[in-house]
Enzyme design. Structure first.
Site, PDB file in Angstrom:
ATOM      1  N   SER A  71      -6.150   2.834  -4.889  1.00  0.00           N
ATOM      2  CA  SER A  71      -5.961   1.433  -4.716  1.00  0.00           C
ATOM      3  C   SER A  71      -6.664   0.454  -5.732  1.00  0.00           C
ATOM      4  O   SER A  71      -6.016  -0.490  -6.296  1.00  0.00           O
ATOM      5  CB  SER A  71      -6.261   0.733  -3.444  1.00  0.00           C
ATOM      6  OG  SER A  71      -5.314   1.268  -2.263  1.00  0.00           O
ATOM      7  N   GLU A  93       0.974  -1.074   0.076  1.00  0.00           N
ATOM      8  CA  GLU A  93       0.008   0.019  -0.091  1.00  0.00           C
ATOM      9  C   GLU A  93       0.829   1.028   0.003  1.00  0.00           C
ATOM     10  O   GLU A  93       1.570   1.431   1.048  1.00  0.00           O
ATOM     11  CB  GLU A  93      -0.977   0.155   1.277  1.00  0.00           C
ATOM     12  CG  GLU A  93      -1.654   1.363   1.473  1.00  0.00           C
ATOM     13  CD  GLU A  93      -2.784   1.678   0.597  1.00  0.00           C
ATOM     14  OE1 GLU A  93      -2.547   2.756  -0.104  1.00  0.00           O
ATOM     15  OE2 GLU A  93      -3.482   0.798   0.208  1.00  0.00           O
ATOM     16  N   HIS A 102      -1.131   3.094   4.769  1.00  0.00           N
ATOM     17  CA  HIS A 102      -2.252   3.879   4.385  1.00  0.00           C
ATOM     18  C   HIS A 102      -2.635   4.931   5.633  1.00  0.00           C
ATOM     19  O   HIS A 102      -2.376   4.429   6.744  1.00  0.00           O
ATOM     20  CB  HIS A 102      -3.612   3.134   3.978  1.00  0.00           C
ATOM     21  CG  HIS A 102      -4.873   3.654   3.424  1.00  0.00           C
ATOM     22  ND1 HIS A 102      -5.258   4.933   3.735  1.00  0.00           N
ATOM     23  CD2 HIS A 102      -5.315   3.691   1.855  1.00  0.00           C
ATOM     24  CE1 HIS A 102      -6.258   5.327   3.098  1.00  0.00           C
ATOM     25  NE2 HIS A 102      -6.117   4.692   1.816  1.00  0.00           N
ATOM     26  N   ASP A 110       0.692  -0.739  -5.069  1.00  0.00           N
ATOM     27  CA  ASP A 110      -0.437  -0.232  -5.718  1.00  0.00           C
ATOM     28  C   ASP A 110      -0.356   1.064  -6.306  1.00  0.00           C
ATOM     29  O   ASP A 110      -1.253   1.146  -7.253  1.00  0.00           O
ATOM     30  CB  ASP A 110      -1.740  -0.579  -4.509  1.00  0.00           C
ATOM     31  CG  ASP A 110      -1.627   0.550  -3.554  1.00  0.00           C
ATOM     32  OD1 ASP A 110      -0.314   0.976  -3.021  1.00  0.00           O
ATOM     33  OD2 ASP A 110      -2.805   0.742  -2.986  1.00  0.00           O
ATOM     34  N   HIS A 111      -0.036   2.029  -5.896  1.00  0.00           N
ATOM     35  CA  HIS A 111       0.334   3.550  -6.323  1.00  0.00           C
ATOM     36  C   HIS A 111       1.379   4.089  -5.339  1.00  0.00           C
ATOM     37  O   HIS A 111       1.913   3.567  -4.446  1.00  0.00           O
ATOM     38  CB  HIS A 111      -0.883   3.952  -6.419  1.00  0.00           C
ATOM     39  CG  HIS A 111      -1.557   4.143  -4.847  1.00  0.00           C
ATOM     40  ND1 HIS A 111      -1.338   5.194  -3.870  1.00  0.00           N
ATOM     41  CD2 HIS A 111      -2.795   3.520  -4.547  1.00  0.00           C
ATOM     42  CE1 HIS A 111      -2.023   5.036  -2.983  1.00  0.00           C
ATOM     43  NE2 HIS A 111      -2.921   3.996  -3.091  1.00  0.00           N
TER      44      HIS A 111
END
Length: 617
Positions: A317, A277, A432, A486-487
């Site tokens: 995500s 994440e 996150h 994911d990013h």
């Protein structure tokens, strides 16, 4: 004494003034960005934004104006005064809540509030966790202030509705009310021009923040809700045949390298796909980021295959998930994951591997319903899912659910009994917002960047702890480990929404299934998240024809590239540099001096063709 027929223009003026106040609140909340604007920009923000404010005002005024018209046809005692007041109060609360939510979401996401948060309504716990780092007391104070100011302004500008003058008949009253209602058509459309107003009409600056500040939040939310997924394509830059030809040219290979691209000792290894994440490349030393934040990932990179120039396809995500597992591009203002009937038609690594005998599991410490991810994953055909509800309450020790070391412990426990070959996907969550860490902090500071840095360090610690134990297991020698983000993230550095630094992420292939000569290999050419699917399947000697937007990173293109999108624009990165483009303003945001006009056209073509395919899925 107020004139009864001044109510409608006064009501219109109330909302117009209130929207100006909310715009001022936005500029004050983001004072650092506002102060950096060129002289005269603030006045232009209010000036250009006034048309969209007037359009929003007109839409909100339709119901009161209609009620006023109907009330004018009735005796005074039946006039719907309370209904008008109730409507105004409810709409006022909604507008204030949207405006306050927008303040913090803009800081986190870099774009004004639209329908995006509605993707998360089915998982309110995750929404609350995301807001964990927001200054809730400050926002609550702003909300209370706007509500009180709105009530006071309503009393001053609108107030009670006077009785109809004795000499004024009901017919004349209705006619006057109808005239005011008809006049709303002009501000509704934003003027008398042929094309109704849209966001681009308030864009005036080369600086995205100035343009964003001119937008009207309720108008923006309503507009995005009304947009459908059926077209027409808003990104029509050129004839379809030209765009298709340009995209085809992008995927022209440089030259085949059949003898040097084999990384694996076997064609049927276990595949452990770990998604980290928000793991921005800015924290990963092995690809040029800060030192000492991800020592375990950096160590893994030294014994695996490291890709140093990989870019996320999007900035959320759910977009990253589709890009990674289906090799499918992201969409600027929406996500295909919102549309189960569309995602059912996507290719998926799980399905591709299932066809050759792989067993599959998916692990996530939070709720899979978040952002509609579960419908996408169920359609992919995973044999089993492990999510928040599958962990004991004592292990749900994060606001999101189970922290990452708990997740990895569960994965390790299950893999020892997992039938082989397996395809196991594990998605972390601790890095996150609100950036919680269950271990002592490594780095000093309590600001958001420090909290984020510590959360990434913790997840890396949990990953290293897992890998150390995994190497002792019998399945390790026949396992390929894929580790990817994911990013990326705006932090550290608060990069602009369009910045390529925000989208650059790590990618490492490792594990016992690697051939010895592949260990320590570094791939430096530009690539995208969407390319991982084809790269993995090629190594497994499986067909990739379904993955039309994915290409093998080990077979370089003639001009390696990465396309990424944000709301509402895109970036196109090659070895020559990056160009970013604003779809609303229809202008370049930033562009390296070495980037050609052709690269911009390639990016426009990619967006046009990929979004058109999304519309017709």
């Amino acid at each position: 004494m107020r004139n009864r027929f001044a109510f409608q223009p006064r009501y219109f003026l109330f909302w117009l003034v209130f929207f100006v106040i909310t715009k001022a609140a936005f500029l004050l909340y983001h004072f650092a960005k506002t102060a950096a604007l060129p002289p005269g920009s603030v006045a232009r923000i209010f000036g250009y934004g006034l048309r969209l404010d007037a359009s929003a005002t007109a839409y909100l005024s339709i119901v009161p104006f209609v009620l006023f018209l109907l009330g004018s046809a009735l005796p005074s005692r039946f006039f719907p005064r309370r209904l008008l007041l109730f409507y105004s109060a409810v709409v006022g609360v909604v507008v204030c809540c949207l405006s306050v939510a927008d303040l913090e979401l803009y800081r986190a996401w870099g774009f004004r509030l639209d329908a995006t948060p509605l993707q998360y309504l089915n998982s309110p716990g995750e929404m609350a966790a995301s807001a964990g780092s927001a200054p809730l007391l400050v926002l609550a104070g702003v909300l209370a202030g706007l509500l009180l100011l709105g009530w006071w302004l309503y009393q001053k500008l609108v107030g009670p509705i006077p009785e109809l003058p004795p000499q004024f008949g009901l017919g004349r009253a209705m006619l006057a009310s109808l005239l005011y209602l008809a006049l709303l058509i002009v501000p509704l459309r934003g003027g008398v021009q042929q094309i109704p107003i849209n966001q681009s009409d308030v864009y005036f600056s080369a600086l995205p923040f100035a343009n964003h500040a001119a937008l009207n939040v309720p108008w923006n939310v309503a507009n995005s809700l009304l947009l459908t997924d059926g077209g027409p394509n808003p990104y029509q830059f050129m004839p379809d045949s030209v765009a298709t030809g340009l995209v085809g040219q992008l995927y022209t290979p440089a030259r085949p390298q059949p003898d040097t691209t084999r990384l694996l000792r076997t064609t049927r290894p276990n595949v452990l796909f770990i998604i980290l994440e928000s793991f921005t490349g800015k924290f990963v030393e092995s690809i040029g980021g800060e030192p000492a934040v991800t020592p375990n990932l950096d160590s893994l990179a030294r014994t695996g295959v490291l890709f140093t120039n990989i870019y996320a396809a999007g900035d959320r995500s759910q977009k990253g998930l589709v890009a990674l597992l289906s090799g499918y591009p992201s969409q600027p203002t929406t996500s295909i994951i919102k549309y189960p009937r569309k995602t059912e038609g996507l290719p998926h690594l799980c399905r591709s591997l299932e066809q050759v005998g792989y067993k599959s599991r998916y692990y996530y410490g939070g709720e899979l319903a978040f952002a509609n991810m579960k419908s996408y994953l169920v359609a992919a055909g995973y044999d089993q899912f492990t999510e928040r509800a599958d962990f004991p309450r004592s292990q749900q020790n994060s606001k999101w659910g189970a922290h990452d070391h708990v997740l990895f412990d569960r994965v390790l426990q299950d893999l020892n009994a997992q039938p082989t070959p397996f395809f196991v996907t594990a998605f972390t969550l601790s890095s996150h917002e609100p950036f919680e860490t269950p271990i002592p902090r490594k780095f000093q500071g309590t600001d958001e960047t420090a909290l984020f840095r510590n959360s990434v360090y913790y997840t890396d610690w949990a990953l290293g702890r897992f890998l150390h134990a995994a190497r002792q297991q019998p399945w390790w020698d026949n396992t390929l480990v894929v580790v990817v983000a994911d990013h990326g993230h705006t932090l550290p550095g608060n990069d602009p929404n369009e910045s390529p630094r925000k989208f650059r992420i790590p990618l490492v292939l490792a594990g016992g299934a690697l051939r010895p000569e592949a260990q320590g290999r570094v791939i430096r050419h530009v690539g995208s998240q969407t390319d991982i699917a084809a790269t993995l399947l090629t190594q497994l000697q499986l067909p990739t024809t379904e993955y039309t937007w994915s290409h093998d990173l080990l077979q370089p293109l003639r001009q390696p590239f990465a396309f990424y999108c944000f709301s509402d624009g895109f970036g196109m990165t090659t070895s020559a540099g990056t160009v970013s483009y604003d779809n609303i303003a229809r202008r370049i945001i930033t562009g390296d001096s070495t980037v050609t006009k052709e690269q911009l056209r390639q990016g426009q073509a990619y967006e046009q063709v990929s979004f058109d395919e999304f519309l017709h899925k």
